[in-house]
Enzyme design. Structure first.
Site, PDB file in Angstrom:
ATOM      1  N   CYS A 161       6.211  -0.465   6.668  1.00  0.00           N
ATOM      2  CA  CYS A 161       5.865   0.309   6.315  1.00  0.00           C
ATOM      3  C   CYS A 161       6.882   1.148   5.669  1.00  0.00           C
ATOM      4  CB  CYS A 161       5.459   1.825   6.841  1.00  0.00           C
ATOM      5  SG  CYS A 161       4.838   3.579   6.070  1.00  0.00           S
ATOM      6  N   LEU A 162       6.558   1.907   4.597  1.00  0.00           N
ATOM      7  CA  LEU A 162       7.518   2.424   3.289  1.00  0.00           C
ATOM      8  C   LEU A 162       8.266   3.384   4.125  1.00  0.00           C
ATOM      9  CD1 LEU A 162       5.672   1.959  -0.102  1.00  0.00           C
ATOM     10  CD2 LEU A 162       7.714   0.373   0.771  1.00  0.00           C
ATOM     11  N   HIS A 204      -2.052   6.559   7.200  1.00  0.00           N
ATOM     12  CA  HIS A 204      -1.665   7.729   6.965  1.00  0.00           C
ATOM     13  C   HIS A 204      -2.381   9.157   6.680  1.00  0.00           C
ATOM     14  CE1 HIS A 204       2.165   6.128   6.707  1.00  0.00           C
ATOM     15  NE2 HIS A 204       1.723   4.469   6.027  1.00  0.00           N
ATOM     16  N   GLN A 230       2.411  10.093   1.425  1.00  0.00           N
ATOM     17  CA  GLN A 230       4.309   9.384   1.576  1.00  0.00           C
ATOM     18  C   GLN A 230       5.039   9.923   0.493  1.00  0.00           C
ATOM     19  OE1 GLN A 230       2.414   5.084   2.219  1.00  0.00           O
ATOM     20  NE2 GLN A 230       4.508   4.684   3.360  1.00  0.00           N
ATOM     21  N   HIS A 282      -3.789   0.975   7.483  1.00  0.00           N
ATOM     22  CA  HIS A 282      -2.594   1.130   7.503  1.00  0.00           C
ATOM     23  C   HIS A 282      -2.728   2.426   6.572  1.00  0.00           C
ATOM     24  CE1 HIS A 282       1.956   1.257   7.677  1.00  0.00           C
ATOM     25  NE2 HIS A 282       1.573   1.641   6.857  1.00  0.00           N
ATOM     26  N   GLU A 283      -3.106   2.392   5.867  1.00  0.00           N
ATOM     27  CA  GLU A 283      -3.351   3.447   4.581  1.00  0.00           C
ATOM     28  C   GLU A 283      -4.216   4.998   5.085  1.00  0.00           C
ATOM     29  OE1 GLU A 283      -0.790   3.622   2.470  1.00  0.00           O
ATOM     30  OE2 GLU A 283      -0.523   1.166   3.459  1.00  0.00           O
ATOM     31  N   GLY A 323       0.566  -1.215  -0.412  1.00  0.00           N
ATOM     32  CA  GLY A 323      -0.223   0.141   0.311  1.00  0.00           C
ATOM     33  C   GLY A 323       0.697   1.594  -0.258  1.00  0.00           C
TER      34      GLY A 323
HETATM   35 NI    NI Z   1       3.212   2.996   6.007  1.00  0.00          NI
END
Ligand code: NI
Length: 188
Positions: free
Chosen positions: A102-103, A148, A52, A144-145, A47
């Protein structure tokens, strides 16, 4: 199309509440989503949320690949889904504890408690409504997304920092420890 630069934890863009998208069908939104898809594929991620990639707007993309699913009936697989101006709400009382990455927090994993089942709604880039009730991994990546978009990173949801560490070391320990991150678990 382009691979976008990903903001890492410490960047204030990850801590602010993102703004609603005024026109989900605008060409610049379509371009942003196309670039986010390129970025997600390049990172082999599950995701990616607009903040991000330094765009503080309420949209994210995700995918629930079959190999990631939990086996729950409502843990449905998807290709890459883009959702704009989403709303996510818990559907039921059950809470699941699973590993996430997480990226924006590269190299680390943590076990995060979240509702096991959620309903999410929003619109796609053609302005068509999205409304789904899902469970398991599908529900987790959506939550999770969604976080953000509200300036929340997964460690802020954790309640046991003994279950937080470097992916490489957690994988090394996995041979001896039940509940370690699954191989192929990728970041959101
Ligand atoms: Ni993330």
């Amino acid at each position: 199309m382009a691979i976008l630069k990903i903001a890492r934890m410490g960047n204030p863009v990850l801590l602010r509440r993102a703004e609603p998208v005024a026109d989900p069908t605008a060409p610049e939104i379509r371009r942003l989503i196309a670039d986010m898809v390129d970025t997600l594929l390049d990172a082999e991620a599950a995701g990616l949320a607009a903040p991000q990639v330094h765009v503080p707007l309420r949209l994210f993309i995700f995918r629930a690949r079959p190999e990631r699913l939990t086996g729950l009936a409502e843990d449905t697989p998807t290709g890459i889904v883009a959702i704009i101006n989403p709303i996510v709400e818990a559907a039921g009382e059950r809470v699941a504890l699973e590993w996430e990455g997480c990226l924006s927090i590269p190299g680390l994993r943590g076990a995060v408690p979240r509702p096991e089942r959620v309903r999410y709604r929003g619109v796609d880039a053609e302005g068509r409504p999205i409304d789904a009730t899902v469970a398991g991994f599908h529900a987790r990546v959506v939550q999770h997304e969604m976080d953000h978009l509200d300036g929340i990173l997964y460690p802020m949801r954790m309640d046991d920092f003994a279950l937080f560490g470097f992916t490489e070391d957690l994988m090394r320990a996995a041979a001896a420890t039940a509940g370690a991150p699954r191989e192929g678990g990728r970041d959101g």
